[in-house]
Design an enzyme around this catalytic site. Structure first.
Site, mmCIF file in Angstrom:
data_model
loop_
_atom_site.group_PDB
_atom_site.id
_atom_site.type_symbol
_atom_site.label_atom_id
_atom_site.label_comp_id
_atom_site.label_asym_id
_atom_site.label_seq_id
_atom_site.Cartn_x
_atom_site.Cartn_y
_atom_site.Cartn_z
ATOM 1 C CE LYS A 51 -3.786 -2.485 2.079
ATOM 2 N NZ LYS A 51 -4.453 -2.988 3.276
ATOM 3 C CD GLN A 95 -3.424 -4.569 6.406
ATOM 4 O OE1 GLN A 95 -3.368 -3.572 5.711
ATOM 5 N NE2 GLN A 95 -3.927 -5.716 5.965
ATOM 6 C CG ASP A 118 -9.842 -0.855 4.140
ATOM 7 O OD1 ASP A 118 -9.557 -1.039 2.943
ATOM 8 O OD2 ASP A 118 -9.148 -1.275 5.088
#
Ligand code: NDP
Length: 280
Positions: A51, A95, A118
């Site tokens: 990322k 994460q 997300d």
């Protein structure tokens, strides 16, 4: 059979994202993604590194906040609160998975929905459900982009999604429904799954079981999207038995080089969308 090249489509998406990032920077807004990484999970470390690389190449600033494996729930919550309050941060991503002693759902609830790139916050899940604009989880969003790039007609077609997770299966089903497909969602309790899968014009496998979808489960000419990422004997394999299914399918995504490539590309797009909204 058409091989759906996720790498090529993702590269095109990233190029467009880089142009949008450049335009924002020229207006004085540098898109900024903050990633919270807890602990030392090797797979998470790799994902976060990828990322960061994606951000760097696109012109997005990235910050990784690392917390120790044994940090407290309060540590994580304070980190998210700080990033929520930081006007220079446009996107926040925690994460997953978090270490077991932490309450993942509670952490996700605390992320500002307008920075939730997300798309896991309940507010964004709800927006997707009722057809309002919001952040959509990157993997199913990437699948839609791939289907669009290959001009797969969805209207009135039967789409079967195997898997009902909050991050892939359910949002995937919502997106296909919004695109006017007729959608069936299968899961571990589904009876007659092979027969249902065989009716699919578009079959999406998000199961987490290597080579779960076999050739006898696929209608000749169907579009088969393999979301799965499984490590078998050190090799990455999908949820679809690629060698056999590619003989029957009309279009199919490989693993690696398919959906996985799209996920990060869509994260970059979501971050730029967040920056564009904040920067107005
Ligand atoms: P989950 O484990 O959260 O969900 C798996 C789903 O598959 C569940 O709904 C489960 O059903 C269903 N399932 C499991 N076994 C069976 C079975 N025997 N028959 C029918 N359904 C079954 O996984 P995710 O959705 O998070 O991920 C799915 C796959 O996609 C994984 O391989 C993951 O690594 C990969 N992935 C890839 C990404 C990418 O970037 N390409 C991103 C995210 C995930 P039930 O609900 O009944 O338990």
């Amino acid at each position: 059979m058409t091989l759906m090249d996720g790498r090529a489509v993702a590269n095109a998406v990233k190029e467009e994202a880089a142009l949008r990032a450049k335009a924002l920077i020229e207006r004085g807004v540098t898109p900024h993604l903050a990633v919270v990484l807890v602990g030392e999970d090797p797979a998470s470390q790799v994902y976060v590194r990828n990322k960061e690389t994606g951000c760097r190449k696109t012109g997005i600033r990235s910050t990784v906040v690392r917390l120790a494996q044994d940090c407290t729930q309060q540590d994580v919550e304070e980190t998210v609160a700080r990033l929520n309050a930081d006007a220079s941060v446009h996107g926040i991503l925690v994460q997953l998975p978090l270490p077991r002693h932490l309450d993942e759902a509670r952490v996700l609830r605390l992320i500002d929905p307008d920075k939730d790139v997300d798309g896991f916050h309940a507010m964004n899940a709800g927006r997707l459900m009722i057809g309002q604009p919001g952040f959509v989880p990157c993997t199913p969003l990437g699948v839609m982009k791939l289907l669009e790039a290959y001009e797969i007609d969805l209207t009135g077609k039967h789409a079967v999604v195997i898997g009902r997770s909050n991050i892939v299966g359910k949002p995937m089903a919502m997106l296909l429904l919004a695109a006017n497909a007729t959608v069936t969602v299968c899961h571990s309790r589904t009876q007659g799954l092979a027969e249902i899968a065989r009716q699919a014009d578009i079959l999406v496998a998000a199961v987490g079981r290597p080579r779960f979808v076999t050739a006898d489960m696929v209608k000749p000419g169907a579009t088969v999207i393999d979301v799965g990422i499984n490590r078998v004997d050190g090799r990455l394999v999908g949820d679809v038995d690629f060698d056999a299914v590619s003989q029957a399918a009309g279009c199919i995504t490989p693993v690696p080089g398919g959906v996985g490539q799209m996920t990060i590309a869509m994260l970059l797009c979501n971050t730029i969308d967040a920056a564009a909204r904040h920067g107005r």
